[in-house]
Design a protein around this motif. Structure first.
Motif, PDB file in Angstrom:
ATOM      1  N   GLU A   5     -12.469  27.546   0.080  1.00  0.00           N
ATOM      2  CA  GLU A   5     -11.088  27.098  -0.055  1.00  0.00           C
ATOM      3  C   GLU A   5     -10.739  26.190   1.124  1.00  0.00           C
ATOM      4  N   ILE A   6      -9.804  25.265   0.884  1.00  0.00           N
ATOM      5  CA  ILE A   6      -9.365  24.357   1.944  1.00  0.00           C
ATOM      6  C   ILE A   6      -8.201  24.961   2.727  1.00  0.00           C
ATOM      7  N   LEU A   7      -7.473  25.888   2.119  1.00  0.00           N
ATOM      8  CA  LEU A   7      -6.263  26.440   2.716  1.00  0.00           C
ATOM      9  C   LEU A   7      -6.498  26.946   4.133  1.00  0.00           C
TER      10      LEU A   7
ATOM     11  N   TYR B 222      -1.505  17.454   4.188  1.00  0.00           N
ATOM     12  CA  TYR B 222      -2.295  17.443   2.952  1.00  0.00           C
ATOM     13  C   TYR B 222      -3.707  16.991   3.271  1.00  0.00           C
TER      14      TYR B 222
ATOM     15  N   VAL C 228     -14.651  21.912  -1.835  1.00  0.00           N
ATOM     16  CA  VAL C 228     -14.945  23.335  -1.662  1.00  0.00           C
ATOM     17  C   VAL C 228     -16.296  23.616  -2.302  1.00  0.00           C
TER      18      VAL C 228
ATOM     19  N   LYS D 156     -10.702  18.891  -4.117  1.00  0.00           N
ATOM     20  CA  LYS D 156      -9.342  19.358  -4.350  1.00  0.00           C
ATOM     21  C   LYS D 156      -8.361  18.674  -3.398  1.00  0.00           C
TER      22      LYS D 156
ATOM     23  N   THR E 122      -5.026  19.653  -1.389  1.00  0.00           N
ATOM     24  CA  THR E 122      -4.272  20.819  -0.937  1.00  0.00           C
ATOM     25  C   THR E 122      -3.132  20.364  -0.042  1.00  0.00           C
TER      26      THR E 122
ATOM     27  N   THR F 299      -2.037  25.547  -8.409  1.00  0.00           N
ATOM     28  CA  THR F 299      -1.585  26.702  -7.636  1.00  0.00           C
ATOM     29  C   THR F 299      -0.479  26.276  -6.679  1.00  0.00           C
TER      30      THR F 299
ATOM     31  N   TYR G  86       1.843  26.625   0.058  1.00  0.00           N
ATOM     32  CA  TYR G  86       0.726  25.708  -0.190  1.00  0.00           C
ATOM     33  C   TYR G  86       0.593  25.416  -1.679  1.00  0.00           C
TER      34      TYR G  86
ATOM     35  N   GLU H 234      -2.412  23.654  -4.519  1.00  0.00           N
ATOM     36  CA  GLU H 234      -3.815  23.250  -4.673  1.00  0.00           C
ATOM     37  C   GLU H 234      -4.009  22.624  -6.051  1.00  0.00           C
TER      38      GLU H 234
ATOM     39  N   ASN I 254      -6.830  20.349  -8.552  1.00  0.00           N
ATOM     40  CA  ASN I 254      -8.193  19.869  -8.785  1.00  0.00           C
ATOM     41  C   ASN I 254      -8.145  18.354  -9.001  1.00  0.00           C
TER      42      ASN I 254
END
Length: 198
Positions: free
Chosen positions: A51-53, A74, A79, A92, A94, A138, A158, A160, A162
């Protein structure tokens, strides 16, 4: 580039973070599906991020520790994870927001960044590239247990998306041209005289 220009106009800053991350940021289930390095340089860089979060939260924590509390970040990034067919990587987009929409001043009261602000940003971002709706987006508040790992005490939201789904949806849009009407538009006023007894 269109998305970057729009987000920049809304006060977002683009960042680029490392694709390597630490296992402790992720759940055991997520780690089991992740790609681990055979010979990592350190424990902090032992995993290809699923995940990038978490990478963005590192940037949020770094800035908050330096008294920057109103943040809009951003990142376009990839991922990585394992599947039955082998290794996979997905690009992605984010977004992360925390703090107030604008710096407080004598004229405007501080307005906290929230779900509805981020939802509007996501919808407008898709709109500028000609995409109306997209599935599997998301938008959520970052879990408090995850924030504790980064020593972040403020609320963080946050989103997310694609990137491949954006490109696929955009490619389905058909640009149509129509002929100019042969006859110009005509406006007519009609006056009626009606008896008072009606």
């Amino acid at each position: 580039q269109i998305i970057c220009n729009y987000l920049a106009s809304q006060g977002f800053n683009e960042i680029m973070t490392n694709s390597l991350s630490r296992e402790s940021y992720f759940s055991e289930e997520m780690v089991s599906k992740s790609i681990k390095l055979l010979n990592p340089l350190s424990n902090e860089l032992s995993l290809m991020r699923p995940e990038i979060l978490q990478s963005l939260l590192e940037a949020v924590a770094y800035n908050k520790n330096r008294k920057a509390h109103n943040l809009k970040f951003y990142e376009f990034g990839k991922v990585y994870f394992k599947s039955d067919s082998g290794y996979k990587e997905i690009e992605k987009l984010t977004l992360v927001v925390t703090g107030n929409k604008e710096e407080p001043n004598w004229l405007n009261k501080p307005q906290e960044l929230d779900y509805f602000y981020l939802k509007t940003m996501v919808e407008n971002t898709l709109s500028v590239v000609g995409v109306k709706k997209l599935k599997n987006i998301t938008i959520a508040q970052v879990d408090s247990d995850l924030l504790k790992k980064f020593d972040i005490k403020d609320t963080v939201w946050y989103a997310e998306i694609n990137v491949d789904q954006i490109l696929t949806a955009k490619s389905k849009n058909v640009f149509k041209l129509e002929d100019i009407p042969v006859f110009p538009e005509v406006n007519r006023a009609i006056n009626l005289i009606v008896d008072k007894t009606l």
